[in-house]
Each structure stands twice: as structure tokens, then as C-alpha cells.
Design a protein around this motif. Structure first.
Motif, PDB file in Angstrom:
ATOM      1  N   THR A 149       0.751  -1.322  -0.160  1.00 35.92           N
ATOM      2  CA  THR A 149       0.004   0.006  -0.043  1.00 35.92           C
ATOM      3  C   THR A 149       0.677   1.143  -0.064  1.00 35.92           C
ATOM      4  O   THR A 149       0.427   2.423  -0.455  1.00 35.92           O
ATOM      5  N   PHE A 150       2.188   1.132   0.684  1.00 34.89           N
ATOM      6  CA  PHE A 150       2.805   2.284   0.719  1.00 34.89           C
ATOM      7  C   PHE A 150       4.194   2.317   0.177  1.00 34.89           C
ATOM      8  O   PHE A 150       4.887   1.142  -0.157  1.00 34.89           O
ATOM      9  N   PHE A 151       4.705   3.464  -0.626  1.00 35.26           N
ATOM     10  CA  PHE A 151       5.946   3.443  -1.040  1.00 35.26           C
ATOM     11  C   PHE A 151       7.103   3.187   0.048  1.00 35.26           C
ATOM     12  O   PHE A 151       6.690   3.403   1.233  1.00 35.26           O
ATOM     13  N   GLU A 152       8.276   3.154  -0.356  1.00 34.20           N
ATOM     14  CA  GLU A 152       9.269   3.003   0.547  1.00 34.20           C
ATOM     15  C   GLU A 152       9.457   4.217   1.481  1.00 34.20           C
ATOM     16  O   GLU A 152       9.853   4.433   2.711  1.00 34.20           O
ATOM     17  N   ASN A 153       9.195   5.358   0.769  1.00 32.11           N
ATOM     18  CA  ASN A 153       9.148   6.830   1.615  1.00 32.11           C
ATOM     19  C   ASN A 153       7.670   6.799   2.742  1.00 32.11           C
ATOM     20  O   ASN A 153       7.407   7.997   3.033  1.00 32.11           O
ATOM     21  N   GLU A 154       6.985   5.927   2.487  1.00 32.23           N
ATOM     22  CA  GLU A 154       5.823   5.624   3.081  1.00 32.23           C
ATOM     23  C   GLU A 154       4.586   6.648   2.773  1.00 32.23           C
ATOM     24  O   GLU A 154       3.733   6.957   3.573  1.00 32.23           O
ATOM     25  N   ARG A 155       4.611   6.957   1.364  1.00 28.56           N
ATOM     26  CA  ARG A 155       3.290   7.620   1.031  1.00 28.56           C
ATOM     27  C   ARG A 155       2.723   6.462   0.307  1.00 28.56           C
ATOM     28  O   ARG A 155       3.157   5.658  -0.323  1.00 28.56           O
ATOM     29  N   ARG A 156       1.328   6.675   0.110  1.00 30.92           N
ATOM     30  CA  ARG A 156       0.230   5.767  -0.625  1.00 30.92           C
ATOM     31  C   ARG A 156       0.604   5.731  -1.874  1.00 30.92           C
ATOM     32  O   ARG A 156       1.073   6.439  -2.558  1.00 30.92           O
ATOM     33  N   LEU A 157       0.416   4.555  -2.366  1.00 28.31           N
ATOM     34  CA  LEU A 157       0.465   4.181  -3.804  1.00 28.31           C
ATOM     35  C   LEU A 157      -0.535   4.898  -4.425  1.00 28.31           C
ATOM     36  O   LEU A 157      -1.381   4.889  -4.148  1.00 28.31           O
TER      37      LEU A 157
END
Length: 129
Positions: A121-129
Motif C-alpha cells: 500500500t505504501f512506497f518506501e518513503n511511506e506515501r500511499r501508492l
């Protein structure tokens, strides 16, 4: 014989405590997710504690998972014990230990699908896909 019956009831109640805890904690995690990220309450992992969005997602996801697992475990744990009602004390104890082990594995194993869902659900930088 009376003692064995009391022991069976004791094990029956004890083996239902884990599924009941799953149900209660699952409901709380889903409906009452703590607003602030903390190290005491909620689903806590490195990935879930990156920001408020991942925190909320992980707690709601794990809460739903625990709610479902809790109901299945509650029914399974109750039904699996019925055939052992008039068994020996040793048999009842062994069955209760095996059941408790299975419940513990499910508790620890619930981390895997939650972490996979976070990663998807989240990118490596912890933003939503």
C-alpha cells in the motif's frame, strides 16, 4: 470423575480466552485506533510507525484480521474440545496445550499479512501508492 469434568471446564474457558482477546483487541484496533503513534498500544512495527497514515492503516488492517481470526478461533476452539469432555486429565491437558500453541502461532503469524499489506500500500518513503 468430577475433578476431571472441572478440569475440562477450566481448560475450555482458558482456551477461549485467546480468541476472546483477539475479538476485543481487533475491535478496538479497528474502531478506536490511537490518534498518536505510541509504543504502548496498537500494532507496532518499524513500518507501521513511520507516520500517522501508516499507523492508522496498520491498526485498522490488523484489527480486521484479528476480528476474523478471533471468530474462527472461537468456534474452532470450542468445537475441538467437545470430543475430549470425558477424556483423561492428561489428554485434556495435552489437547489444551496444542490448542494454545496453535492460537499463539496465529497471533504471531498475523504480523506477516499486515506487513505485506503495508508494503503493497505504501512506497518506501511511506506515501500511499
Amino acid at each position: 470423575m468430577v475433578y476431571i469434568m472441572w478440569f475440562w471446564w477450566f481448560m475450555f474457558v482458558c482456551d477461549l480466552l485467546v480468541p476472546i482477546a483477539f475479538l476485543i483487541c481487533g475491535w478496538i484496533m479497528r474502531k478506536q485506533t490511537p490518534e498518536k503513534i505510541n509504543r504502548l498500544v496498537g500494532y507496532r512495527s518499524r513500518r507501521s510507525m513511520k507516520n500517522v497514515e501508516t499507523w492508522k492503516f496498520a491498526n485498522e488492517y490488523c484489527g480486521r484480521l484479528w476480528w476474523r481470526i478471533g471468530w474462527v478461533m472461537f468456534l474452532f476452539s470450542g468445537l475441538v474440545q467437545i470430543p475430549f469432555m470425558h477424556s483423561s486429565e492428561d489428554t485434556i491437558g495435552i489437547m489444551g496445550g496444542i490448542l494454545c500453541t496453535v492460537q499463539t502461532v496465529l497471533l504471531i503469524g498475523s504480523v506477516i499479512p499486515t506487513e505485506i499489506a503495508l508494503k503493497k500500500t505504501f512506497f518506501e518513503n511511506e506515501r500511499r501508492l
